[in-house]
Structures are given as C-alpha cells and as structure tokens.
Design a protein around this motif. Structure first.
Motif, PDB file in Angstrom:
ATOM      1  N   ALA A  16     -11.610  -8.498  26.049  1.00 31.76           N
ATOM      2  CA  ALA A  16     -11.980  -8.612  27.459  1.00 31.76           C
ATOM      3  C   ALA A  16     -11.019  -9.529  28.199  1.00 31.76           C
ATOM      4  O   ALA A  16     -10.528  -9.192  29.292  1.00 31.76           O
ATOM      5  N   LEU A  17     -10.733 -10.683  27.628  1.00 29.89           N
ATOM      6  CA  LEU A  17      -9.815 -11.627  28.271  1.00 29.89           C
ATOM      7  C   LEU A  17      -8.424 -11.028  28.414  1.00 29.89           C
ATOM      8  O   LEU A  17      -7.774 -11.179  29.456  1.00 29.89           O
ATOM      9  N   PHE A  18      -7.958 -10.363  27.370  1.00 32.48           N
ATOM     10  CA  PHE A  18      -6.622  -9.788  27.410  1.00 32.48           C
ATOM     11  C   PHE A  18      -6.540  -8.701  28.474  1.00 32.48           C
ATOM     12  O   PHE A  18      -5.574  -8.628  29.244  1.00 32.48           O
ATOM     13  N   THR A  25      -2.148  -9.220  36.049  1.00 32.81           N
ATOM     14  CA  THR A  25      -0.684  -9.193  36.047  1.00 32.81           C
ATOM     15  C   THR A  25      -0.161  -7.959  36.755  1.00 32.81           C
ATOM     16  O   THR A  25       0.789  -8.038  37.555  1.00 32.81           O
ATOM     17  N   ALA A  26      -0.747  -6.802  36.467  1.00 30.58           N
ATOM     18  CA  ALA A  26      -0.323  -5.572  37.137  1.00 30.58           C
ATOM     19  C   ALA A  26      -0.590  -5.655  38.637  1.00 30.58           C
ATOM     20  O   ALA A  26       0.250  -5.256  39.455  1.00 30.58           O
ATOM     21  N   TRP A  62     -14.154  -4.048  32.504  1.00 29.82           N
ATOM     22  CA  TRP A  62     -15.580  -4.005  32.794  1.00 29.82           C
ATOM     23  C   TRP A  62     -16.348  -3.385  31.636  1.00 29.82           C
ATOM     24  O   TRP A  62     -17.414  -3.880  31.244  1.00 29.82           O
ATOM     25  N   ALA A  63     -15.799  -2.303  31.078  1.00 28.99           N
ATOM     26  CA  ALA A  63     -16.472  -1.645  29.957  1.00 28.99           C
ATOM     27  C   ALA A  63     -16.527  -2.552  28.738  1.00 28.99           C
ATOM     28  O   ALA A  63     -17.518  -2.555  27.999  1.00 28.99           O
ATOM     29  N   THR A  64     -15.485  -3.337  28.516  1.00 29.54           N
ATOM     30  CA  THR A  64     -15.469  -4.245  27.372  1.00 29.54           C
ATOM     31  C   THR A  64     -16.485  -5.360  27.550  1.00 29.54           C
ATOM     32  O   THR A  64     -17.214  -5.720  26.620  1.00 29.54           O
ATOM     33  N   ALA A 126       0.621  -3.606  23.823  1.00 37.26           N
ATOM     34  CA  ALA A 126      -0.088  -4.489  22.894  1.00 37.26           C
ATOM     35  C   ALA A 126      -1.586  -4.216  22.921  1.00 37.26           C
ATOM     36  O   ALA A 126      -2.244  -4.206  21.871  1.00 37.26           O
ATOM     37  N   ASP A 127      -2.141  -3.990  24.106  1.00 35.27           N
ATOM     38  CA  ASP A 127      -3.569  -3.683  24.205  1.00 35.27           C
ATOM     39  C   ASP A 127      -3.897  -2.404  23.457  1.00 35.27           C
ATOM     40  O   ASP A 127      -4.913  -2.339  22.738  1.00 35.27           O
TER      41      ASP A 127
END
Length: 226
Positions: A16-18, A25-26, A62-64, A126-127
């Motif tokens: 979630a944090l990532f 960032t985007a 949000w889903a996470t 990475a995600d």
C-alpha cells in the motif's frame, strides 16, 4: 498503526505504501511536465503513460488498503508495458537527441524528466515484480497490448497532418517531414517489433515467477457471547 485502523493486514502495508508513493510520484511528474501547458503536453506518449500509471495506481492503492479486488491483469500488465516503453525509448533513443518535452527552468525540466522517464518506470516495474499476483498473463496479451501504441501512432500522424509549421510531430522518429514515409515505415517495423518483444518478455517473466497471490485480509476474531 494507521493501516491496522484501515483494516490492512500484515501482508499489505508495504504494498500500500509503495503504491501510494508511485501514485504521488507519477502525479508530481505529470504536474511538473504539464504546468506550462496541459493540452500541449498531453500529446506525448510519456505524459499519457504517466497519467495512466497515476490512475491505475490510485485504484491499486485503494484496493490494497481496502483489501478488495485489484485492477485486472490486462490493465496492470498493459500499464507496466507502456511505462516501460516510455523509460526505454527515452533513455536509449531520446536522451541524447535534440528533443525536449518539458519547458520551464532547467532544474524543473530535469526533475520532471527524471520522474516521468526514470523513477516512475522503475517503480512501476518494481511494483509488478514484488506485489502483483503473477501467472495471470496469456501470450496473446503481448499483441493485444499493442492496440494503444497503434492508436497513439494514428493520433500523432493525424495531428501532424492537420497542423502547420515545425514540431508538428511529438517525437523525431514519427516526424514525416524529417524522415519521410520510408523512414517512418522502417521505424514502425523496428519499434513495433521491439514493443511486441518487450510484451513477450513481460508475459514470459510473469509466467516464470511464483504466483505471489495478493494477501487477503485476516478474518476478524469471532466474538464470544457473554
């Protein structure tokens, strides 16, 4: 503690944090790129792919947090491919070319370029590797994902044909005035083939990785009647 209040289980805080960080960032990269002209900046594949990342990662974040359904595999995979194309084309082809997408001060331009062309592509990849559920892609997806680049090509060529003056085309490898239609046809074969192969690599890596099923919320303890 905040994530526990929101109902996030132990397996999800990092994801979630990532994902929130990628979203922000985007969004920052798009803002810095577009702040001097939203309409003129949106003609670039770079900006469009970063907007797509922001939207998809808002959904994924949000889903996470909620522990609900993630974006479908075809959308998350396509988003990963398109932002990877943005990063690779810029850093391998455009970085040393006389091409500038961002206006403003050199510091702002450098920061926005780093965000949209390097940081976001690497973070999105990475995600996908660390947090997405794998073994969901089909080989046919590599060809289906080309629909958006083909649509963008049509948009860029029609827009260029309708405008007058220099800089009618957003990228030098699409500039018919400079390379002619023969050069354009060659570039389409080279870039189209490379994008298809990159999609195949994405599918192949996804199918080779452990499934990495998305963590689900821990069941609430049952209350015992007094």
């Amino acid at each position: 503690m905040i994530f526990w209040i929101c109902g996030v289980g132990m397996g999800r805080p990092s994801a979630a944090l990532f994902r929130i960080a990628v979203l922000l960032t985007a969004a920052l990269g798009v803002y810095l790129t577009c702040k001097d002209g939203v309409v003129s900046s949106l003609v670039y594949f770079t900006v469009q792919s970063n907007v797509l990342v922001a939207v998809v990662f808002a959904w994924a974040s949000w889903a996470t947090v909620r522990g609900s359904g993630q974006p479908p595999a075809w959308l998350k995979g396509g988003t990963t491919l398109y932002i990877a194309i943005t990063g690779l084309v810029y850093n391998l082809v455009l970085a040393d070319a006389p091409f500038q997408m961002t206006t403003g001060t050199s510091g702002t331009a450098d920061l926005s370029n780093q965000l949209v062309h390097l940081v976001v592509p690497l973070a999105a990849a990475a995600d996908w590797l660390l947090f997405d559920e794998h073994r969901r892609f089909r080989w046919a997806a590599a060809a289906a994902w080309l629909a958006y680049p083909v649509g963008y090509l049509g948009f860029a060529l029609v827009r260029g044909a309708l405008l007058d003056g220099p800089n009618r085309y957003p990228y030098p490898f699409l500039d018919v005035d400079a390379i002619g239609y023969d050069g354009l046809a060659l570039n389409l074969l080279v870039y189209g083939g490379a994008f298809w192969l990159l999609g195949l690599v994405l599918v192949g890596v996804d199918r080779a990785l452990p499934r990495n099923a998305a963590p689900t919320p821990e069941p609430e303890p049952k209350r015992v009647a007094a």
